[in-house]
Scaffold this motif. Structure first.
Motif, PDB file in Angstrom:
ATOM      1  N   TYR A  61       0.784  -1.243   0.000  1.00 50.80           N
ATOM      2  CA  TYR A  61       0.000   0.000   0.000  1.00 50.80           C
ATOM      3  C   TYR A  61       0.815   1.292   0.000  1.00 50.80           C
ATOM      4  O   TYR A  61       0.301   2.324  -0.402  1.00 50.80           O
ATOM      5  CB  TYR A  61      -0.959   0.014   1.204  1.00 50.80           C
ATOM      6  CG  TYR A  61      -1.889  -1.183   1.219  1.00 50.80           C
ATOM      7  CD1 TYR A  61      -2.916  -1.293   0.291  1.00 50.80           C
ATOM      8  CD2 TYR A  61      -1.705  -2.224   2.122  1.00 50.80           C
ATOM      9  CE1 TYR A  61      -3.744  -2.402   0.262  1.00 50.80           C
ATOM     10  CE2 TYR A  61      -2.524  -3.350   2.109  1.00 50.80           C
ATOM     11  CZ  TYR A  61      -3.543  -3.432   1.179  1.00 50.80           C
ATOM     12  OH  TYR A  61      -4.347  -4.533   1.142  1.00 50.80           O
ATOM     13  N   ASP A  82       5.283   4.134   7.619  1.00 53.07           N
ATOM     14  CA  ASP A  82       5.405   4.293   6.173  1.00 53.07           C
ATOM     15  C   ASP A  82       4.959   5.658   5.697  1.00 53.07           C
ATOM     16  O   ASP A  82       4.270   6.388   6.400  1.00 53.07           O
ATOM     17  CB  ASP A  82       4.662   3.175   5.426  1.00 53.07           C
ATOM     18  CG  ASP A  82       3.142   3.249   5.535  1.00 53.07           C
ATOM     19  OD1 ASP A  82       2.563   4.330   5.296  1.00 53.07           O
ATOM     20  OD2 ASP A  82       2.522   2.212   5.843  1.00 53.07           O
ATOM     21  N   SER A  99     -10.661  -5.528   3.005  1.00 52.53           N
ATOM     22  CA  SER A  99      -9.463  -5.297   2.198  1.00 52.53           C
ATOM     23  C   SER A  99      -9.775  -4.398   1.023  1.00 52.53           C
ATOM     24  O   SER A  99     -10.837  -4.510   0.414  1.00 52.53           O
ATOM     25  CB  SER A  99      -8.936  -6.637   1.664  1.00 52.53           C
ATOM     26  OG  SER A  99      -7.811  -6.411   0.828  1.00 52.53           O
ATOM     27  N   THR A 100      -8.837  -3.523   0.731  1.00 49.94           N
ATOM     28  CA  THR A 100      -8.967  -2.714  -0.486  1.00 49.94           C
ATOM     29  C   THR A 100      -7.926  -3.146  -1.527  1.00 49.94           C
ATOM     30  O   THR A 100      -7.680  -2.431  -2.492  1.00 49.94           O
ATOM     31  CB  THR A 100      -8.753  -1.213  -0.179  1.00 49.94           C
ATOM     32  OG1 THR A 100      -7.414  -1.038   0.314  1.00 49.94           O
ATOM     33  CG2 THR A 100      -9.754  -0.685   0.830  1.00 49.94           C
ATOM     34  N   GLY A 111      -4.558  -9.950   0.230  1.00 49.11           N
ATOM     35  CA  GLY A 111      -5.840  -9.260   0.184  1.00 49.11           C
ATOM     36  C   GLY A 111      -6.982 -10.013   0.837  1.00 49.11           C
ATOM     37  O   GLY A 111      -8.140  -9.810   0.506  1.00 49.11           O
ATOM     38  N   MET A 114      -6.718 -10.029   6.455  1.00 46.26           N
ATOM     39  CA  MET A 114      -6.379 -10.664   7.728  1.00 46.26           C
ATOM     40  C   MET A 114      -5.093 -10.137   8.358  1.00 46.26           C
ATOM     41  O   MET A 114      -4.733 -10.533   9.466  1.00 46.26           O
ATOM     42  CB  MET A 114      -6.246 -12.187   7.519  1.00 46.26           C
ATOM     43  CG  MET A 114      -7.556 -12.885   7.173  1.00 46.26           C
ATOM     44  SD  MET A 114      -8.872 -12.568   8.369  1.00 46.26           S
ATOM     45  CE  MET A 114      -8.209 -13.430   9.781  1.00 46.26           C
TER      46      MET A 114
HETATM   47  N1  LIG Z   1       0.257   0.580   5.613  1.00 44.41           N
HETATM   48  C1  LIG Z   1      -0.950   0.805   5.069  1.00 44.41           C
HETATM   49  N2  LIG Z   1      -1.183   1.905   4.317  1.00 44.41           N
HETATM   50  C2  LIG Z   1      -2.406   2.124   3.772  1.00 44.41           C
HETATM   51  N3  LIG Z   1      -3.452   1.297   3.925  1.00 44.41           N
HETATM   52  C3  LIG Z   1      -3.288   0.185   4.651  1.00 44.41           C
HETATM   53  C4  LIG Z   1      -2.031  -0.122   5.265  1.00 44.41           C
HETATM   54  N4  LIG Z   1      -2.174  -1.282   5.943  1.00 44.41           N
HETATM   55  C5  LIG Z   1      -3.445  -1.668   5.774  1.00 44.41           C
HETATM   56  N5  LIG Z   1      -4.129  -0.785   4.995  1.00 44.41           N
HETATM   57  C6  LIG Z   1      -5.564  -0.850   4.634  1.00 44.41           C
HETATM   58  O1  LIG Z   1      -6.224  -1.724   5.542  1.00 44.41           O
HETATM   59  C7  LIG Z   1      -6.815  -2.825   4.833  1.00 44.41           C
HETATM   60  C8  LIG Z   1      -6.730  -4.067   5.682  1.00 44.41           C
HETATM   61  O2  LIG Z   1      -5.367  -4.434   5.883  1.00 44.41           O
HETATM   62  P1  LIG Z   1      -5.006  -5.956   6.211  1.00 44.41           P
HETATM   63  O3  LIG Z   1      -3.547  -6.093   6.303  1.00 44.41           O
HETATM   64  O4  LIG Z   1      -5.820  -6.386   7.414  1.00 44.41           O
HETATM   65  O5  LIG Z   1      -5.595  -6.756   4.975  1.00 44.41           O
HETATM   66  P2  LIG Z   1      -5.051  -6.832   3.471  1.00 44.41           P
HETATM   67  O6  LIG Z   1      -3.667  -6.293   3.395  1.00 44.41           O
HETATM   68  O7  LIG Z   1      -6.071  -6.183   2.609  1.00 44.41           O
HETATM   69  O8  LIG Z   1      -5.063  -8.390   3.212  1.00 44.41           O
HETATM   70  P3  LIG Z   1      -4.010  -9.470   3.826  1.00 44.41           P
HETATM   71  O9  LIG Z   1      -3.203  -8.759   4.868  1.00 44.41           O
HETATM   72  O10 LIG Z   1      -4.864 -10.561   4.414  1.00 44.41           O
HETATM   73  O11 LIG Z   1      -3.196  -9.919   2.657  1.00 44.41           O
HETATM   74  C9  LIG Z   1      -6.030  -2.883   3.536  1.00 44.41           C
HETATM   75  O12 LIG Z   1      -6.752  -3.526   2.497  1.00 44.41           O
HETATM   76  C10 LIG Z   1      -5.808  -1.391   3.233  1.00 44.41           C
HETATM   77  O13 LIG Z   1      -6.975  -0.800   2.740  1.00 44.41           O
END
Ligand SMILES: Nc1ncnc2c1ncn2[C@@H]1O[C@H](COP(=O)(O)OP(=O)(O)OP(=O)(O)O)[C@@H](O)[C@H]1O
Ligand SMILES: [Mg+2]
Length: 145
Positions: A61, A82, A99-100, A111, A114
């Motif tokens: 991200y 970050d 998740s986005t 994605g 989790m």
């Molecule tokens: N460092 C970041 N900067 C910007 N957005 C973030 C960041 N970390 C998480 N997010 C946002 O939070 C959401 C959830 O994060 P999370 O790590 O729980 O799931 P994911 O990354 O989408 O999937 P997974 O970790 O299971 O692969 C992300 O989809 C994103 O929208």
């Protein structure tokens, strides 16, 4: 049992957004460091999972980031900060399954939404701070048994 180290140990890794070829390097190196100084295996497992998830989020991200760790006889503290888009709604982002991640990231197996829940689950203290348009800071502390 507290860790038998005489001085606190810290280190820092730089993370580059989009750099999937080196994804996991920071958490792997931290894992080796913890093993080298004799940290309990279960603690290493938790720290590695939490760190890996945080590292992946920066790579997916953000533009760039840093992973800083700080080991004392009683705990390990990990801070991942970050420069990136930030998280608009942290409560929503913390929900399992939210998740986005874009399609091309999902195709690589990421994605599931989790990562943040897993970081929280594996740490004793967990905080996320984020400023939209600036970046995100995750802080985790894992106490040694
Ligand atoms: N460092 C970041 N900067 C910007 N957005 C973030 C960041 N970390 C998480 N997010 C946002 O939070 C959401 C959830 O994060 P999370 O790590 O729980 O799931 P994911 O990354 O989408 O999937 P997974 O970790 O299971 O692969 C992300 O989809 C994103 O929208
Ligand atoms: Mg994630």
């Amino acid at each position: 049992m507290a860790l038998n180290i005489t001085e606190n140990i810290d280190g820092i890794f730089q993370l580059i957004g989009g750099n999937f070829s080196t994804a996991g390097e920071a958490s792997t190196q931290l894992k080796h460091k913890l093993a080298e100084i004799g940290v309990d295996e279960e603690i290493i497992r938790r720290a590695t999972i939490a760190t890996f998830e945080a590292e992946m989020n920066v790579i997916i991200y953000a533009a760039a980031g840093w992973l800083h760790y700080y080991i004392t006889p009683g705990s390990i503290k990990i801070r991942i900060e970050d420069m990136g888009p930030g998280i608009e709604n942290i409560e929503l982002a913390m929900q399992e399954g939210y998740s986005t991640a874009p399609e091309w990231v999902r195709e690589m197996g990421w994605g599931a939404g989790m990562g943040l829940p897993n970081m929280k689950k594996n740490s004793d203290t967990f905080t996320v701070d984020s400023v939209v348009g600036e970046g995100t800071t995750v802080e985790m502390v894992i106490n040694f048994p």
